[in-house]
Design an enzyme around this catalytic site. Structure first.
Site, PDB file in Angstrom:
ATOM      1  N   LYS A  64      16.665  50.169-104.577  1.00 37.30           N
ATOM      2  CA  LYS A  64      17.384  50.197-106.281  1.00 37.30           C
ATOM      3  C   LYS A  64      16.255  50.301-107.115  1.00 37.30           C
ATOM      4  CE  LYS A  64      19.621  46.434-105.769  1.00 37.30           C
ATOM      5  NZ  LYS A  64      19.757  45.942-104.369  1.00 37.30           N
ATOM      6  N   THR A  65      15.219  49.753-107.012  1.00 32.93           N
ATOM      7  CA  THR A  65      13.966  49.856-108.103  1.00 32.93           C
ATOM      8  C   THR A  65      13.340  51.101-107.668  1.00 32.93           C
ATOM      9  OG1 THR A  65      13.527  47.413-107.949  1.00 32.93           O
ATOM     10  CG2 THR A  65      11.773  48.903-108.600  1.00 32.93           C
ATOM     11  N   ASP A 109      16.266  44.639-113.707  1.00 31.34           N
ATOM     12  CA  ASP A 109      16.711  44.301-112.514  1.00 31.34           C
ATOM     13  C   ASP A 109      17.294  42.960-112.590  1.00 31.34           C
ATOM     14  OD1 ASP A 109      16.778  44.140-109.674  1.00 31.34           O
ATOM     15  OD2 ASP A 109      14.648  43.540-109.396  1.00 31.34           O
ATOM     16  N   THR A 158      22.489  42.682-107.044  1.00 27.58           N
ATOM     17  CA  THR A 158      22.973  42.555-105.866  1.00 27.58           C
ATOM     18  C   THR A 158      24.350  41.662-105.922  1.00 27.58           C
ATOM     19  OG1 THR A 158      21.845  40.370-105.758  1.00 27.58           O
ATOM     20  CG2 THR A 158      20.656  41.977-104.761  1.00 27.58           C
ATOM     21  N   ARG A 217      12.805  47.685 -97.172  1.00 27.16           N
ATOM     22  CA  ARG A 217      11.748  46.836 -97.361  1.00 27.16           C
ATOM     23  C   ARG A 217      11.171  45.944 -96.197  1.00 27.16           C
ATOM     24  NH1 ARG A 217      13.446  43.415-102.224  1.00 27.16           N
ATOM     25  NH2 ARG A 217      12.975  45.337-103.392  1.00 27.16           N
TER      26      ARG A 217
END
Length: 333
Positions: A64-65, A109, A158, A217
């Protein structure tokens, strides 16, 4: 100790940033999402308009980032990054918004953790590019309206269900990120190896990908640890045996489960006779927060079919018994 397979962000270092793709064409996976963004961004650029506000949601660690940075690059704007809980007062938000230039991206975020008073200030900022602040005076309250430069808010969460309806309704683009396929994670591992000037055998990248829980990640984190083992032996090339030895030493099994996941499953099977067991009871037995179980551990276990969520609680499936090599008993509901 930080859990190796935790997909939540750690303190980001230079290597983490350098691994990020910069444009959509470099981004691996999430094909439908990329195709949609390519249309929305291309149309906005043709009209010389600011991109509509974007909400990205899904489990942690899926990019997402990274997508927020890509949106900024593709739209030729600067990006300001802030964490939702860090914005505590309207003055904090006002300071951020008034510094944005036309076409800039504001990335928030964990946007579901914004205080409600901050959300309410965002409404007019998102809709009308106006900052409305209520100032208390002796004679009463007065609203001051400050014009803002047209900007795009990219929110990441999330827990999309935790966003208030008024805030969610102000996003024109809402996209869900899904877990990645094995082949997509393999591509990411190979790209990471190339960034770190390391060569890797195809079957070694497959083995890392298999244990990465469909999450970039985690794949990058596992690759770096496997690379550490290889470098410690004086090697700059990673073979299948190098990867296997390292992953076994890290106690990450063939499905990508670690000690925490195994403890979770064993607790359901052994202490609660396979379930059903309520989330709060399970969290207390394991010594974890229920929100952490729900957000971090369970999505992947559900994806693999190792647990089921029923109205009465969590249940270990036949696949869980098989993976843990335990005799399955019929569950009575």
């Amino acid at each position: 100790m930080e859990r190796l397979l935790n997909a939540n962000k750690n303190n980001e270092d230079i290597s983490e940033v350098s691994l990020r793709p910069r444009i959509l064409d470099e981004y691996v996976g999430q094909k439908d999402l990329k195709d949609n963004l390519r249309v929305f961004i291309g149309a906005a650029l043709k009209r010389n308009e600011t991109l509509d506000h974007v909400l990205l949601y899904g489990p942690p660690g899926l990019g997402k980032t990274t997508l927020a940075y890509i949106i900024a690059n593709e739209m030729h704007g600067d990006i300001t990054v802030v964490n939702g809980p860090a914005i505590e007062k309207t003055g904090d938000l006002a300071s951020i918004l008034t510094k944005l230039k036309p076409g800039d991206i504001l990335f928030i975020d964990e946007i579901h953790r914004l205080p409600r008073v901050i959300e309410e200030v965002l409404y007019s900022a998102m809709e009308d590019y106006t900052l409305s602040i209520v100032v208390q005076r002796d004679s009463g309250a007065k609203t001051i309206n400050v014009p803002l430069a047209p900007f795009t808010l990219v929110g990441a969460t999330t827990r999309a269900g935790d966003l208030s309806s008024p805030l969610r309704a102000r996003f024109g683009i809402m996209e869900k990120l899904n877990f990645y396929t094995l082949e997509e994670i393999k591509q990411i591992v190979k790209r990471t190896a190339s960034v770190f000037n390391t060569t890797i055998d195809d079957d070694a990248s497959t083995e890392i990908a298999k244990r990465s829980r469909g999450t970039p990640r985690i794949a990058n984190r596992l690759f770096r640890r496997v690379r550490d083992f290889a470098n410690f032996r004086g090697e700059d090339h990673i073979t299948y045996n190098d990867a296997l030895d390292a992953l076994n030493a890290l106690k990450v099994d063939s499905l990508g489960l670690d000690d925490v996941d195994i403890k979770y499953l064993n607790t359901i099977i052994e202490r609660f006779k396979g379930g059903p067991v309520g989330l709060e009871s399970l969290a207390a037995a394991i010594g974890e927060e229920s929100m952490n179980l729900e957000d971090v551990y369970e999505p992947y276990l559900l994806q693999l079919g190792l647990i089921d969520r029923t109205p009465r609680g969590r249940v270990a499936t036949q696949l869980a018994y098989k993976h843990l090599k335990k005799n399955h008993q019929e569950l009575l509901f």
